[in-house]
Scaffold this motif. Sequence first.
Motif, PDB file in Angstrom:
ATOM      1  N   GLY A  86       0.830  -1.320   0.077  1.00 53.40           N
ATOM      2  CA  GLY A  86      -0.175   0.088  -0.121  1.00 53.40           C
ATOM      3  C   GLY A  86       0.890   1.068  -0.032  1.00 53.40           C
ATOM      4  O   GLY A  86       0.316   2.298   0.279  1.00 53.40           O
ATOM      5  N   LYS A 106      -5.764  -6.240   0.332  1.00 56.38           N
ATOM      6  CA  LYS A 106      -6.979  -6.065   1.157  1.00 56.38           C
ATOM      7  C   LYS A 106      -8.302  -5.361   0.287  1.00 56.38           C
ATOM      8  O   LYS A 106      -9.287  -5.858   0.004  1.00 56.38           O
ATOM      9  N   ASN A 107      -7.553  -4.258  -0.498  1.00 54.14           N
ATOM     10  CA  ASN A 107      -8.468  -3.498  -1.343  1.00 54.14           C
ATOM     11  C   ASN A 107      -8.785  -3.959  -2.726  1.00 54.14           C
ATOM     12  O   ASN A 107      -9.491  -3.482  -3.395  1.00 54.14           O
ATOM     13  N   TYR A 299      -6.044  -0.908  -7.237  1.00 57.94           N
ATOM     14  CA  TYR A 299      -6.694  -1.342  -6.309  1.00 57.94           C
ATOM     15  C   TYR A 299      -8.150  -1.309  -6.848  1.00 57.94           C
ATOM     16  O   TYR A 299      -8.505  -0.358  -7.549  1.00 57.94           O
ATOM     17  N   LYS A 300      -8.991  -1.758  -6.252  1.00 60.16           N
ATOM     18  CA  LYS A 300     -10.462  -2.013  -6.438  1.00 60.16           C
ATOM     19  C   LYS A 300     -11.073  -0.666  -5.775  1.00 60.16           C
ATOM     20  O   LYS A 300     -11.898   0.140  -6.251  1.00 60.16           O
ATOM     21  N   LYS A 301     -10.714  -0.518  -4.714  1.00 65.80           N
ATOM     22  CA  LYS A 301     -11.159   0.703  -3.852  1.00 65.80           C
ATOM     23  C   LYS A 301     -10.126   1.835  -3.499  1.00 65.80           C
ATOM     24  O   LYS A 301      -8.898   1.118  -2.770  1.00 65.80           O
ATOM     25  N   TYR A 302     -10.352   2.830  -3.667  1.00 64.17           N
ATOM     26  CA  TYR A 302      -9.374   3.937  -3.048  1.00 64.17           C
ATOM     27  C   TYR A 302      -9.850   4.616  -1.884  1.00 64.17           C
ATOM     28  O   TYR A 302     -11.342   4.881  -2.160  1.00 64.17           O
ATOM     29  N   GLN A 303      -9.270   5.020  -1.045  1.00 59.60           N
ATOM     30  CA  GLN A 303      -9.766   5.922   0.113  1.00 59.60           C
ATOM     31  C   GLN A 303     -10.364   7.178  -0.441  1.00 59.60           C
ATOM     32  O   GLN A 303     -11.543   7.761   0.013  1.00 59.60           O
TER      33      GLN A 303
END
Lengths: 350, 341
Positions: A86, A106-107, A299-303
Amino acid sequence: MAVSRSNSIVISVLAGLLLFTFASSYAPGFGDRTASAAITLQGTGATFPAPLYQRWFKEYNQMHPDVQINYQALGSGAGIKQFQQGLVDFGASDAAMTDAEIAAVKNGVVLLPMTAGSIVLTYNLPGVSELMLPRDAYVGIFLGKITKWNDPVIAKANPGATLPDTAITVVTRSDGSGTTFVFTSHLSAISPDWQKGPGAGKSVSFPVGVAGKGNPGVTALIKQTPGAIGYVEYGYAKQTAMPMAVLENKIGKFIKPDLASGQKALAGVELPANMRAWITDPVAADAYPIVTYTWLLCYKKYQDPKTAEALKAVIRYGLSKGQSFSAELGYIPLPADTVNQVTKALDQIS
Amino acid sequence: MTSGVTREISRPPIGLEIVGDRIFRQLSLAGAAFTLVLVVWIIVSIARVAAPAVHTYGLSLLVGSKWDANRAEFGILPAIWGTLYSSILGLIIGTVFGLAIAIFLSEGFLAIGLDAVISAMGLSDNLFWSGMPVRVQDLLQIIIELLAAIPSVVYGLWGIFVIIPLVRPPADWLHSHLGWIPVFSTTLSGPGMLPAALVLAIMVLPTISAISRDALVAVPPKMREAAFGIGATRWEAILAIFVPTAATGIFGAIILGFGRALGETMALAMLAGNANVISWSVFSPANTLAALLANHFPEADQVEVGALMYAALVLLAITLLVNVVGTVILQRADSQLKGLR
């Protein structure tokens, strides 16, 4: 986590002591990320597509000054590692991530093939302008079974050329690299002996030869050694005007490495939904045999939704306008179908 | 101080001086302790990462001869061999030339020639010209020491583009005519032990020549006079008296050079060929521990990192051993020569 963090501290300490050349790039700067409206994207990974990516990112930044993209070409392995930890917004690799590697993120992971390229065999044989290498010849050379340039196996394929009685010096990569991975995967695919022996990987134990660091290292050694042969990326060989061997492909045709033969190799490949396609031995009639995709890892999800949007915009640019730079820099533009497929895959990112 | 008031030369220290002295002492102590802690810290942290590999591979890593990350087979015997062989070879060449330079620059050989020229031109009374030999000597010494300032990677490039083409013809000749001698038993394909050792020799040259020269200059004048007084010729004096007297310093120089050669990374990664081969032949490609580390670190996974750290520990141990043995020998030699000083 605590253990692996202290490990990475140890690694960076040692790296600093021993490998100052690499160490300078080990710590991507996070400082400017807080700058007001501007968005900075950090990426790390393969050296092979680096010239193309850097061109895209530069051109994109000129059109959109508020988006700054830093890409550090540390190698495919480092790209995957930092992506998993990450430390970056995106990674890049010549070898697609394995299921186990993906599971560790994880993401979630989206693999996006962005461009493709050929690996060529370049050589130093004064007086030989075109060299044809059948499959058993180049496998034999890298296995150390063929040791002279006038070996009958090579001579039979090159009736016109006067091959010297010099010893063959095999030049390989000393550092782990995606280029070695692609080349050895191809050798493993076409030769059971190779598969049982050195095998495929980012760094393998080559049975013969000397090794240089990076494409420049390999090229320098080949240029300095009459009778040498080694593998480098097509774009690099083209830029440095090195001679490239004509290789026999799966159906027995001798194919010159160039844009067209690379595209033919890609055309015969259907990308699965997870975008992982290994082209270890293309089947198309006029396809050059050693070709690979190279992937961006997202990543599939970004903050931060802004980061995700900016990254998607950059990738869309690379898939559309960006493909036009490929040929000039020695890469193979993606086929239209693939571009559509990859663009669709972008929807998974949020 | 210079106010004109007569003051005693000696006086007890004032409070501020005592405090300053204490702070300085504490700082020095902390500095010294920090260096020690740093060394221990580096060793411990390397050892911790290496521990799983030490546990898994044990001594087999030291005697194995294959480095295959795919099959998790790691052996560093060829790298240990290459490290020692290239360093010793480079050191021998470097010592011969380094010592020759030190003698040339310290024993006034340059002055003999230059003085003759200067007096022949009738300039020996001129202050500028009569000081010339010493200045030329210093200039030469500085130029040699400048060799130490050249980055390792530049040496590597220079080796690839200059040294390798240069040694190829003699190497081919030696192999075809004297190939039965193990040292010349293989062909030079390009990078290999000989180019690596030659470049190493140049890299250790400034260390060896500078420290040896200091040691030779420090030979007591009474010994020089005594040597010539008993009728020794110039060469007898140099070889039988000055060099043995300065032997401690010269030996120290060689040990320092050895340390540098063992740890040298970039130039060797570029010149040695990075092939895991154990051969007596100086034309064969080889590998060294430092080059192995530099080449494999960036792409290594966890298992390979452990093995690399193990290799780093081995390199550390070799370097430490060389330095300790060197220091012990130096102390022995020093105590034998004490009476002369």
